[in-house]
Motif scaffolding. Structure first.
Motif, short mmCIF file in Angstrom:
data_model
loop_
_atom_site.label_atom_id
_atom_site.label_comp_id
_atom_site.label_asym_id
_atom_site.label_seq_id
_atom_site.Cartn_x
_atom_site.Cartn_y
_atom_site.Cartn_z
N SER A 14 -0.25 56.13 -13.60
CA SER A 14 1.08 55.76 -14.11
C SER A 14 2.17 56.22 -13.15
O SER A 14 3.17 55.51 -12.95
CB SER A 14 1.31 56.35 -15.51
N LYS A 15 1.99 57.37 -12.54
CA LYS A 15 2.97 57.85 -11.56
C LYS A 15 2.89 57.07 -10.26
O LYS A 15 3.91 56.84 -9.59
CB LYS A 15 2.78 59.35 -11.31
N ASN A 68 5.29 56.45 -19.16
CA ASN A 68 5.51 56.88 -17.77
C ASN A 68 5.86 55.74 -16.82
O ASN A 68 6.44 56.01 -15.76
CB ASN A 68 4.26 57.58 -17.24
N GLY A 109 8.35 61.75 -19.81
CA GLY A 109 6.98 61.46 -19.43
C GLY A 109 5.99 62.22 -20.30
O GLY A 109 6.37 63.18 -20.98
N TYR A 111 -2.41 59.64 -16.19
CA TYR A 111 -1.20 60.22 -15.63
C TYR A 111 -1.04 59.85 -14.16
O TYR A 111 0.04 59.41 -13.73
CB TYR A 111 -1.24 61.74 -15.78
N THR A 151 -0.08 56.18 -22.07
CA THR A 151 0.53 56.86 -20.93
C THR A 151 1.41 55.91 -20.14
O THR A 151 2.54 56.26 -19.76
CB THR A 151 -0.56 57.47 -20.03
#
Length: 256
Positions: free
Chosen positions: A182-183, A128, A97, A179, A124
């Motif tokens: 994407s998570k 990810n 990641g 971030y 990203t």
């Protein structure tokens, strides 16, 4: 969940992405110490080989693989190599990641969501979200050959919509659009594929390793990589009665 929900990974074949540094190295080390054969996968073949050699020197079983998770050619080559060497895959840990919104995990994003650059978001998401999605799809035939296939998606508490919208949460001020979203997307994939495969031997979960003292986490983080690897290893070694389709930090089930 308690420790009796885990099973020994001795003799299992495990692939760990992003395994040449930080958390990936420690996850690989702990799995190898438990008797798994670990395929150390990383973009830099020499770094992967160095990690694998170190694990073997410690008495573990390990091999190296060049794997840029964003490369379709590398993903297909990984499937072919695992097929030729092992015929199956028992454990997949999607650990690779990136964080480019801010210098480290404890620093607010350099750009507010209203100012986020599309190029940063796409970069990203490629690493990810799309990479673990496509790698999982590519390796699914090999995982289906395992008697007890386990998939662990290394996520973050910053992918929790509950925490992102809670002013009392420690992650609330960060606002790292790339971030965090994407998570969140990785978490959604975890739910959906776990539900698709519910009732089969698969156990598929997302994990938050903690705020770790790594290059990504930064020096102010409150956990070591040794402690951070425990959650990923725990859910990679679930017994038949373990959970699937969840989001965990150690024994704690986290809110989506």
């Amino acid at each position: 969940m308690t420790s009796d929900a885990t099973a020994s990974p001795a003799g299992k074949i495990a692939l760990v992405t992003g395994a040449a540094r930080g958390l990936g190295v420690e996850i690989s080390r702990q799995l190898a110490a438990l008797g798994a054969h670990v395929i150390v996968a990383a973009r830099d073949r020499r770094q992967a080989e160095g990690t694998a050699a170190a694990l073997r020197a410690e008495g573990g079983s390990a091999s190296a693989m060049k794997l840029d998770v964003t490369s379709e050619a590398d993903r297909l080559a990984a499937r072919e190599a695992i097929e030729a060497a092992h015929r199956r895959l028992d454990i997949l840990i999607n650990n690779a990641g990136i964080l480019i919104d801010s210098p480290d995990g404890g620093t607010p994003a350099e750009r507010q969501p209203s100012e986020a650059r599309e190029s940063d978001l796409r970069r990203t998401f490629e690493v990810n979200f799309f990479a673990p999605l496509r790698l999982t799809q590519t390796l699914l035939p090999l995982l289906r050959r395992s008697e007890a296939p386990r998939i662990v998606n290394v996520s973050s508490i910053r992918g929790s919509l509950t925490h992102l919208s809670d002013p009392t949460s420690p992650v609330y001020p960060i606002r790292a659009l790339g971030y965090d979203t994407s998570k969140a997307a990785l978490n959604a994939f975890t739910i959906l594929i776990a539900e698709e495969l519910r009732g089969t031997p698969f156990k598929i979960n997302a994990v938050h390793p903690g705020w770790l003292r790594t290059g990504m986490g930064g020096d102010r983080a409150d956990m070591s990589v040794e402690d951070g690897a425990h959650t990923a290893v725990r859910y990679a070694t679930l017994g038949d009665d373990g959970p699937t389709g969840g989001f965990f930090f150690l024994d704690e089930r986290l809110p989506w």
